[in-house]
Structures are given as C-alpha cells and as structure tokens.
Design an enzyme around this catalytic site. Structure first.
Site, PDB file in Angstrom:
ATOM      1  N   SER A  46       0.843  -1.197   0.000  1.00  0.00           N
ATOM      2  CA  SER A  46       0.000   0.000   0.000  1.00  0.00           C
ATOM      3  C   SER A  46       0.875   1.243   0.000  1.00  0.00           C
ATOM      4  CB  SER A  46      -0.912   0.003   1.228  1.00  0.00           C
ATOM      5  OG  SER A  46      -0.131   0.235   2.386  1.00  0.00           O
ATOM      6  N   LYS A  47       0.200   2.376   0.030  1.00  0.00           N
ATOM      7  CA  LYS A  47       0.850   3.689   0.002  1.00  0.00           C
ATOM      8  C   LYS A  47       2.010   3.818   0.995  1.00  0.00           C
ATOM      9  CE  LYS A  47      -0.824   6.904  -2.718  1.00  0.00           C
ATOM     10  NZ  LYS A  47       0.203   6.477  -3.645  1.00  0.00           N
ATOM     11  N   ARG A  48       1.805   3.228   2.178  1.00  0.00           N
ATOM     12  CA  ARG A  48       2.842   3.438   3.188  1.00  0.00           C
ATOM     13  C   ARG A  48       4.158   2.751   2.827  1.00  0.00           C
ATOM     14  NH1 ARG A  48       2.924  -0.947   6.911  1.00  0.00           N
ATOM     15  NH2 ARG A  48       1.281  -2.401   6.296  1.00  0.00           N
TER      16      ARG A  48
END
Ligand code: GLU
Length: 494
Positions: free
Chosen positions: A257-259
């Site tokens: 994901s984005k993180r």
C-alpha cells in the site's frame, strides 16, 4: 496450451478509478508479453461500468502510463479495432442483448427481494452458521408472478441460475485445477437494479464477444472464476484458458500500500525510475528468468517468458532491487539522453541558462559524464553534480571532523590555492603533478592535501577524481572555494 486455429487474444481490463499501480502494470505486461510471444493480439478494455467511481482523468493517466512503459495495445481506446467499442460504458446494448437471451433461455431470472429482506436472510444464515448465499426466494416464481411484479414496477435485479450440486473446475495454467463446490456457488447477480450489468456479466460477455483466448489476471479474481465458467457456458462461449498471477506483497508480507512508498506508475516516473527498469522489474515479480539472470531487455523477455512458469506464491516487492535495476539502466544511457532528462531539473535548480552556448553545453555534458556512473537516477545525478554549478552551501559533517581538524589545514589550503597559479595550462595531469610535488616537499601524504581540497571544493568526501573536478571548475573557482574555507576555519566557523 496455444492452439493454432485460435490465434492468441488476451486482454487487460483496468477500471479507471485511480492510477495504474504496479500490480496492474505487471498483469498488463504479462498479457502483453504473452501476446507478443505468440504473435497474438493484446486488447485494452476499459472496465468503466462503475460510473460513480470512473473518471476520464484516471483513464488518461492509465493510457499515459502504458505509453510511458512502452506497452502498446492492438485493440482498444484510441486505436479502435473490430470488436469495439472498448469501453464497457459504451457497450450497454451488447450486454442487454446477452441478458435478454439468457432470460429467454431461463438461465437467469429476475429477483425482486428488497435490500432489507436480503439483509435479514444474511443475519438468519449467520445465526444458523450457514454461508450467506441467496436463499432462492425468486428462483422459481411463476411466469404470472413475475409479470405481476414487473407490471407493478417492482425494482429487480437478475440472478444467474447456478448449478446447486456438483462442482466447477477452473483449469488454471499457473495453479493447476482448482475445484469449487457448486454448493458455494450462489445465484449471483448479473444485472443490477439500476439497469446495468455487474462486473462478472460484462466481463464474460466481453471476453466472449472479443474472442479472448487467455484470461491472465490477478489472483484476487480466482474466486470469481467459477462464476465466470458457468456464465461462459450459458453464453455458449468457448472457455478461455485462465492464468491467475500471484499477489504482490510488501517486504513485511502485508498488503502492498501507500505506506510502502511509490506504487503507481506515475509515481515511479516522477521519482526518476526509467521505463525500461520498471518493465524489467515487473517481469521479476512472479517470474524467474533462470540462471540468475535479472537484467533482460524487452526482446529477451518476449522470448523467455513462460506463463506456465509464473510462480504460484506471492511475489515480494523489493524497492532496492528496482533501484538497483534503475541504476544499471541509468548508467548505460547515452549522455545526450541523460542531458535531455535532467535539463528541466538543471533549469529549475538555476544551474543553467535557457540557451547555453556550445562551449557551455559541452562542459555540461562532461560534468554529467563524471557523475553518471555514480548516480542511480536523474535526481541523484543532479545532487551529485551540484558543486559544479555552485560553491558548497555546507560541508559534510564527518568529513569536516576528519579532514579539516589538522591545525595546518587552513594554511595548506591557502598555499595550495596560491600554487594553483603556477599550473599552466590548468589540466588534470598538471594539477596532479603540482599536488604530488608539494606533498613530497612538505613531507605529507598526497591524501592529506587531496581530501581537504575535495571537501573544500565539493562539500562532500566522495565523487569523481579530484583533479578532474578541479580542471572542470577552473583555477579561479577552485582558489576561491579553498580560500573561503581557510577563512572560515581560522574564524572557527567550521
Ligand atoms: N476491472 C477488473 C480489475 O481491474 C478486471 C478483472 C479481470 O481481468 O477480469 O480487477
């Protein structure tokens, strides 16, 4: 697996509800490789039936990402083709006709159950510990009952009359035969109350109408596939070959994901990743070319790719590997291409004029050449060449402790700066001769002169050969920077 009577036709079907992510790009690339390998057709189909979430901007970004990656499509938006339109939002009549046919054959039926009723059914199933599936209330309504409800304008969906016993087998090239019990196969919805098809229905109608021979897609769709198998059969379509490619997990094996940093093609591009490096990296996500070979051109990949050898287990995303690959490709680029890539960055940094003369341009090319093989991307290169364009704004802290702490450093820098006047012409070998000579007569190691000079001139402790940097900067610039550091040292400001 490939039958010569049915030339390979594959498709990638993105939903334009966001960016093209690394997983989608990988699936698209595998489809493209397979098509190119078999002289087949790669279809780009836009799954935009979700009108609330689909946007034109997202579609444009996806198409741009494909162009940037160099993945061309043979049929699809812009290029057209014999099986268009290629946007699901423009294929409503085709879906309607397919629905009508299945209704008339009794393969699907209208269902008038309200949302409240279905919610109650689910609660009841949960209480009894059963899987939540449609209870079949409308499965056997009589013709008259249906007509009466229709005439009364009752909202309704259409459900597929799924087999209730036996099993459905999905033959998957990557996973082998995957068996699903038909008891788990719900009477799933094919047509929504708003008069539009569900993903399952639109996808199967399109795959059938577009004569798709191989459905290569993400693993998360494997559980949908039994539905598709029965739908294809009802539509009288030949079953495509299925291949569900493994998930991509973050290094900690959680969902990517984005993180975990950049995950969309656009973000990679903005971060200075080269398309060839990303394409090469995509191949390694779920496919091992063998013999520890990791760097492959697109042409090699077309030859080597083997759908049957795509791994079943999840691929782990490794940003270090991507950066390493990028460095390999970046370092191999012709200097003029690098110059093109970094020109706007050089301009933004205020390092160059808009129209430099030929002499300056040649000088910039040489500057790039000194640092290209020490940089992994355009951004790093700009940082690595900054001292050619401006005096250091700061000096590496560890370097200061190590190379500026000797009590004689300020004097030596001044003396060296003065001595540079005698270097004529101001060339790499002449500067070197001066340094070696002075080291000898001062009875110090050459390194004791070279390190402080490098730090004074560039602000950092690593880089190309010092004498190369000095020759490129020119005598006066070097002298100025060395004398400035001497002043600062004496004032105790460093
Ligand atoms: N629009 C679907 C997705 O993006 C396509 C799935 C499929 O390939 O059938 O996941």
């Amino acid at each position: 697996m490939v039958d010569t009577e049915h030339p390979v036709r594959v498709r990638f079907a993105p939903s334009p509800t966001g960016s093209l992510h690394i997983g989608g790009a990988r699936t698209a690339y595998f489809n493209w490789l397979f098509a190119r390998q078999h002289g087949g057709t790669f279809v780009l189909r836009i799954d935009d039936t979700d009108t609330a979430r689909s946007t034109e901007a997202s579609l444009q970004e996806i198409l741009d990402s494909f162009r940037w990656l160099g993945i061309d499509w043979d049929e699809g938006p812009i290029v057209g083709g014999p099986h268009g339109p290629y946007r699901q939002s423009e294929r409503q009549e085709i879906y309607r006709a397919a629905l009508d046919k299945l209704v008339s054959e009794g393969r699907v039926y209208p269902c008038f159950c309200s949302q409240e009723q279905l919610a109650k059914d689910r609660e009841e199933a949960q209480r009894q510990g059963r899987a939540p599936r449609y209870v079949g209330r409308c499965r056997n309504l009589s013709r008259e009952q249906v007509k009466a409800k229709m005439d009364a304008g009752e909202p309704h969906v259409y459900r597929f009359r799924s087999p209730q016993v036996g099993e459905t087998v999905v033959h998957d090239v990557i996973r082998g035969d995957v068996v699903f019990s038909n008891e788990e196969l719900d009477d799933f919805v094919v047509w929504k109350a708003d008069g539009t098809p569900t993903y399952h229905f639109a996808s199967c109608v399109d795959d059938s109408e577009m004569h798709i021979t191989h459905v290569i897609r993400a693993e998360e769709h494997l559980s949908n596939t039994p539905k598709h198998v029965v739908l294809f059969e009802a539509l009288g379509a030949e079953l495509p070959v299925f291949a569900h490619v493994p998930m991509i997990l973050a290094p900690d094996r959680s969902k990517l994901s984005k993180r975990h940093g950049a995950t969309s093609v656009r973000e990679y591009r903005d971060a200075g990743i080269l398309p060839e490096a990303l394409i090469n990296y995509l191949l390694l996500l779920g496919f091992a070319p063998g013999e520890d070979k990791e760097i492959l051109t697109r042409e090699e990949a077309i030859k080597l790719f083997d759908l049957e050898r795509v791994t079943k287990h999840a691929a782990v995303y490794d940003v270090k590997k991507l950066e390493w690959l990028n460095a390999q490709y970046f370092r191999a680029l012709p200097v003029d291409q690098v110059l093109d890539m970094v020109w706007s960055l050089l301009r933004e940094a205020g390092y160059v004029e808009e129209n430099p003369d030929a002499h300056t341009l040649a000088w910039i090319r040489t500057v790039i050449q000194t640092s290209q093989d020490r940089s992994r991307n355009a951004g790093e290169l700009i940082a690595n060449v900054s001292y050619y364009f401006q005096a250091p704004q700061q000096y590496d802290e560890k370097g200061v402790k190590k190379h500026f702490s000797h009590p004689d450093v300020a004097d030596r820098l001044d003396q060296l700066a003065d001595a540079l006047d005698t270097v004529v012409p101001f060339t790499v070998s002449n500067i070197e001769r001066l340094y070696r000579g002075l080291a000898e007569s001062w009875q110090v190691k050459a390194a004791q002169l070279i390190h402080p000079t490098r730090l004074a001139i560039s602000g950092v402790t690593v880089g190309p050969g010092l004498f190369d940097i000095m020759a490129l900067l020119g005598r006066e610039e070097c002298q100025e920077r060395m004398r400035w550091v001497a002043v600062k040292l004496r004032a105790g400001q460093l």
